[in-house]
Scaffold this active site. Structure first.
Site, mmCIF file in Angstrom:
data_model
loop_
_atom_site.group_PDB
_atom_site.id
_atom_site.type_symbol
_atom_site.label_atom_id
_atom_site.label_comp_id
_atom_site.label_asym_id
_atom_site.label_seq_id
_atom_site.Cartn_x
_atom_site.Cartn_y
_atom_site.Cartn_z
ATOM 1 C CD GLU A 1 -2.948 -1.134 0.222
ATOM 2 O OE1 GLU A 1 -3.054 -0.099 -0.484
ATOM 3 O OE2 GLU A 1 -3.674 -2.128 0.076
ATOM 4 C CB CYS B 1 -1.952 6.864 1.286
ATOM 5 S SG CYS B 1 -3.180 5.893 2.168
#
Length: 507
Positions: free
Chosen positions: A260, A294
């Protein structure tokens, strides 16, 4: 501060644990300073290579026992972890906020995500299902089943110091795996607090030492796990550059990696958008967590017919943002994680100007009373062209790039024309635009939203992205399959042994 006492934080403590047992921590010291006020909270001792070896051996022994525990029973224990987190939600949420710098509501929300994933995992513990297939051979049955992998290494980032670990750990535990957690060296105390909460639950349920291990340390600790053939899966959250290193190392030993990584997320504002709704999603997406998610909104692609009107609304909204101590709920935006992040923010602003960007909301570092840590910065907005190099880059700070478009095809092309592929959104009341954005010719991201922003995801859906975001999926849906190995089995209950495809082999 009461929340430090409630979470058991000491002035100096080890960050190496197999559960209830804590090692000396013979590696390097990790000092945790709060970006809120710059003060030293505590010092954590990291692991030595010998202590890492001890963790792995303890985890291996624990796995042999834990995998034999029925999955629903494993789920019941994870349910108790969720209850323990509820009891500690206020204290742990405040610790997360103080150590990382996000607003108190976001800190509490992060703990709530941990509780939610525990609830999801409880249900999952009774649904680790395979398929039954018809065989081409008479009196045969085929089926698939899923078995636990073993040790799952988890490398987490500072911006979500506890939630992303829980997404991995809760699922891994109900799948029958054991976990070794290497938290960010920027937020070690939140990890220590979580380990203590989990250890109490495991001890009450006679769970063996090693099912939950804590490995505090720097980059070398993550590389120990990445290079270790005894760790079949490494789940890593962080920058794309970090992910490349982890992926190459893990692949070199035929292990699995779940990545990720970076995001460069865009919101498309259609001429048919509800601009008031779009404004809320954009401002929170761009300024929330001081731009350190993010999924933060970094690019705003606005139709030329509403560009001037929306830009005016956006500038006015930014003028109302309150920046200050994140533990005080009157403030919208807290600090960046440290002074290195501030320097990166300033460098990005300089690069944007040099490449031709024009700031319509100016940035800068805040000074004076309440900003002594030197980590508070102003969320800013720059008008740019989509091909500027800085616009192609993820900067973990509250910098929003705004640009116009003429057609939906052009907007989608701009949206997709970056190396990252995590989150995306379109604000529109036009059904055709919405469906095109969600089609195979639309957004190339792992997350695509309509009339909500890029930031924030529910645990029920698989979370992750494409391209330089890494391709991994965590949390909901069928993400649990990453933590298990698939096995296909065939049972012959007849009296003959026919071969597949009608092959004859008479002896």
């Amino acid at each position: 501060m009461d929340f430090l006492q409630e979470t058991g934080i000491l002035t100096r403590q080890s960050g190496v644990s197999t559960g209830t047992k804590w090692q000396a921590g013979e590696g390097a010291d990790i000092a945790s300073h709060s970006p809120v006020d710059g003060k030293l909270i505590a010092t954590v001792t990291g692991a030595s290579a010998a202590e890492y070896e001890y963790l792995v051996k303890t985890a291996e022994a624990a796995f042999r026992k834990w995998r034999e525990v029925p999955a629903p029973r494993r789920g019941e224990i994870v349910r108790q972890i969720g209850d323990a987190l509820r009891e500690k939600k206020q204290a742990l949420g405040r610790l997360v906020s103080y150590e990382m710098g996000k607003s108190l509501q976001e800190g509490l929300g992060e703990v709530q995500e941990m509780i939610d994933i525990c609830e999801f995992a409880v249900g999952l513990s009774r649904q680790l299902y395979g398929l039954t297939m018809h065989s081409e051979r008479p009196q045969h049955r085929m089926y698939e089943q899923w078995h636990p992998l073993g040790i799952v290494g988890i490398i987490s980032a500072f911006n979500f110091p506890v939630a992303v670990w829980s997404w991995n750990a809760a699922l891994a535990w109900v799948c029958g795996d054991v976990c070794i957690w290497k938290p960010s060296e920027k937020t070690p105390l939140s990890a220590v607090a979580c380990q203590r909460i989990v250890a109490e639950v495991f001890e009450r349920n006679d769970v063996p030492e090693g099912v939950s291990c804590l490995l505090s340390g720097g980059r070398e600790a993550g590389m120990w796990m990445s290079a270790d053939g005894r760790v079949p899966l490494v789940s890593a959250t962080g920058s794309s550059r970090m992910g490349q290193s982890v992926a190459a190392t893990v692949a070199g030993r035929f292990g699995r990696s779940l990545l990720e990584l970076g995001g460069n997320n865009a919101v498309i504002i259609s001429k048919d958008a509800d601009l008031d709704m779009a404004l809320i999603g954009t401002v929170f997406g761009a300024a929330g967590t001081a731009g350190q998610r993010c999924t933060t909104t970094r690019r705003l692609i606005v139709h030329k017919d509403v560009y001037e009107r929306f830009r005016e609304k956006l500038v006015k909204a930014y003028g109302q943002l309150r920046i200050g101590n994140p533990l005080d709920e009157q403030y919208h935006v807290g600090p960046l994680i440290d002074k290195a992040a501030v320097e990166t923010y300033l460098q990005a602003i300089t690069a944007c100007r040099e490449q031709g960007g024009r700031f319509i909301v100016e940035g800068g570092v805040l000074e004076g009373a309440g900003f002594e840590s030197g980590c508070y910065v102003k969320p800013c907005i720059a008008e740019v062209r989509p091909d500027f190099p800085i616009v192609q880059t993820e900067t973990f700070a509250p910098i929003l790039y705004i640009m116009p478009f003429s057609t939906i095809d052009e907007a989608i092309e701009i949206q997709n024309n970056v190396p990252q592929g995590l989150s995306s959104a379109i604000m529109t009341l036009n059904l055709r635009e919405a469906e095109q954005f969600l089609s195979c010719a639309g957004s190339d991201c792992g997350i695509a939203n309509v009339n909500i922003g890029t930031s924030g995801a529910e645990i029920g859906g698989a979370f992750g992205g494409e391209k330089e975001t890494g391709g991994g999926r965590e949390s909901g849906s069928d993400a649990w399959k990453a933590y298990m190995r698939r096995q296909t089995s065939t049972i012959n209950y007849g009296k003959k042994l026919p071969l597949a495809q009608g092959i004859k082999f008479d002896i």
